[in-house]
Design an enzyme around this catalytic site. Sequence first.
Site, short mmCIF file in Angstrom:
data_model
loop_
_atom_site.label_atom_id
_atom_site.label_comp_id
_atom_site.label_asym_id
_atom_site.label_seq_id
_atom_site.Cartn_x
_atom_site.Cartn_y
_atom_site.Cartn_z
N GLU A 59 0.84 -1.18 0.00
CA GLU A 59 0.00 0.00 0.00
C GLU A 59 0.88 1.24 0.00
O GLU A 59 2.06 1.20 0.30
CB GLU A 59 -0.93 0.01 1.21
CG GLU A 59 -0.20 0.06 2.55
CD GLU A 59 -1.16 0.08 3.72
OE1 GLU A 59 -2.24 0.68 3.57
OE2 GLU A 59 -0.84 -0.49 4.77
N ASP A 80 14.01 1.69 -10.12
CA ASP A 80 13.96 0.83 -8.93
C ASP A 80 14.15 -0.63 -9.32
O ASP A 80 13.43 -1.51 -8.85
CB ASP A 80 12.63 1.03 -8.18
CG ASP A 80 12.67 0.44 -6.77
OD1 ASP A 80 13.76 0.06 -6.32
OD2 ASP A 80 11.60 0.35 -6.14
#
Length: 861
Positions: A576, A717
């Site tokens: 989340e 990333d």
Amino acid sequence: MKRRWDLRFPLLILLLYLSADVTSQVNPGVCRYPLGMSGRQIQDEDISASSQWSESTAARYGRLDLEEGDGAWCPEITVEPDTLKEFLQIDLGSLHFITLVGTQGRHAGGIGNEFAQMYQIKYSRDGSRWISWRNRQGRQVIEGNRNAYDVVLKDLEPPIIARSVRFMPVTDHSMNVCMRVELYGCEWLDGLVSYNAPAGEQMNLPSFPVYLNDSVYDGAVIHSMTEGLGQLTDGVCGLDDFTLSHVYNVWPGYDYVAWTNESLPNGFVEIMFEFDRTRNFTTMKVHCNNMFTRHVKAFRQVSCYFRTESDWEATPLVFRAGVDDEDPSARFVTVNLANHMASAIKCQFYFADAWMMFSEITFQSDTAMYNTTLAPPKTGPPTSTQPGDHPTHKVDDSNTRILIGCLVAIIFILVAIIVIILWRQVWQKMIEKVSRRMLDDELTASLSIQSETFAYNHNNQSTAASELESNATYERIFPLGSDYQEPSQLICKLPEFTQSAEEPASPSTAASKSTATAAQDGVPHYAEADIVNLQGVTGSNTYAIPAVTMDLLSGKDVAVEEFPRKLLTFKEKLGEGQFGEVHLCEAEGIQEFMDEEFSFDVDEDQPVLVAVKMLRADANKNARNDFLKEIKIMSRLKDPNIIRMLAVCIYSDPLCMITEYMENGDLNQFLSRHQPQGQLASLSNAPTVSFSDLCHMVTQIASGMKYLSFLNFVHRDLATRNCLVGKSHTIKIADFGMSRNLYSSDYYRIQGRAVLPIRWMSWESILLGKFTTASDVWAFGVTVWEMLTFCKEQPYSQLNDEQVIENTGEFFRDQKRQIYLPQPVLCPDPLYKTMLSCWRRNSKERPSFQEIHRALLGSQP
């Protein structure tokens, strides 16, 4: 990188030790204090060597992190292969439990460049018998240093109990070596120097054999074990199920030493314990297995004999333990030794069932104190000794009372010191609050101001203003937890920057040279061109995309269909963020919504495992616009090694994007559950991955990144946590890692601003805010390193977050002091050279993903 040890921590540990009833005498996870090479608690006269190159490279200069003399200990002659003539010896003065060693080469401010690539350790408990350390798999050689200045820490598995330790350089070719060392551990309070016992035995279960021998015993092992220590003193307690093990890469039953009553007709196991001096024993704790379903129980009785000088007491101390037929869990059985004085104890443990298994035996004792006069005999005048009587030793009760009084006084003093220290800390925190805010702002500016300043079109001020306003929401990143470190004075350690060819000078300069830079690199720099940052619902920037590419792609119609929400079954929340969540779901009938070129590995009537990115219903307008923009872009990504978007739910709130999810989860967790293919893995029955499969997965990641770089997409990333694994080791690149609490420690938080995966980032991304395909290449090299170590540790695990950022400063200064990730054991030299090329300082000298992919394909069998 000097280590500073706070006095308060050992004081607190001392208080806890005095007040707590610990179950084991030593804990290897806590017993990791430096023993005094770098801190000088170990004196010069306690450090010796086989030889020395010169007076300025004598043994006393072999102290970790110190640069005295010529910078290290160096032996007189060149170290030759297959010889162990040279050594650096440390005498600790008393027995210590040693769990960790550190080594370093000779740098001497750039003058020296000698280090030991490999070494062995020998140790002694009595100064005469020297024992070669070996790990749990039997290997004696320890990997050392790759350069002259890095500190390399190595856990000793198993730990050693020693009074003296020798570091012995090992080489595979003739070379000069120099060493600086440190030992880490704590004092060995048991005082145990050896135990003698029957050799452990093998249990043959129907499915597999269980080896219950003492595999790390450092004495002689023939039919019995003599003159050594081993698994019964390594600080590791066995599990309830003895067929499993706490230790990786070992065989079932490794934690226990066991015997069967069939091979011991007397009905007991006799173990003799020798100690360093006469002691006053209070208790013995024996960790036993009690898995009675396998005919294993703790002992029912123990008889202990005590030896003071050369004679054994005739009458044993007998302790009867209750037999437990209900609780199968392993446990410590505490035997009260009733303050017996002895230098050796011989205990006979009686069987309660067919098998008896021990994993740890510890003793609690005090050093024996004697009165200067003989105790009076039981009868007769106190001033004489009856003929034939033997003098008896007695503890001086008055001295004991004095000692207890001193300990109580020391405890009160320590408590007072701790209270004063805590009181000072509270005031210091209040005083530093204002300055810390300023330092955090400066740190944020140093690390990320380029990413906020140069990501907009400076030729059009109104456009820049509108872009700044639309992105302002995303400056605050949803905090994943309390794992982020926020050092208050990190900015003081960053390098001073001057204008250079790789550093943007000003907004106007950066805008004017963006076209030229793009032509040179083949991809626009994040800090030097108009960039659209796709902001993920979890707070992560999924991709950085040139504005031109964004316009070309987003101008097309969305090529995905609306999927009925009722056909989604939510299974698990993967992560989340500030604006939404990522869920693992099952989607029924999603095959009907896909074009013909895409196929699933499951039958049409079976539900498909998918990942669903869900935007919160209360998200603001900017977040909704970004989410729809991301859908347009992701719908165009079609590559076998990139996670593909399958469908959407955008006709009603919450907005959802449905993407592939691979059945084996992310690559980090997948590899951490596996072992390299080989004999050791087969012994432990662990699932394996072959080296060829690893290379196949590496090649797939390179292929996916080649596709992204062709579109001028910058991932920002790339790591094993962001690669998913399917059948037959299929790899697909994703972007869920940042949103998962599981990987929160992989990200470094700048207070209130950004969360950065600094251990995977190039130096120019951290310090200059430049994200390019070349910085993705850097992250690719780190990802390959993760894979070849089977994700058993973080990159740069020996450095904290501050030191990682300090290391990027070394890349900027380019004074050859920067630290590189070491070559993994499984990594062949050509592949490691490719990884090193990914970490070149000059981003233009790094290979492209096309070149990397071509080289990987050419190297595969």
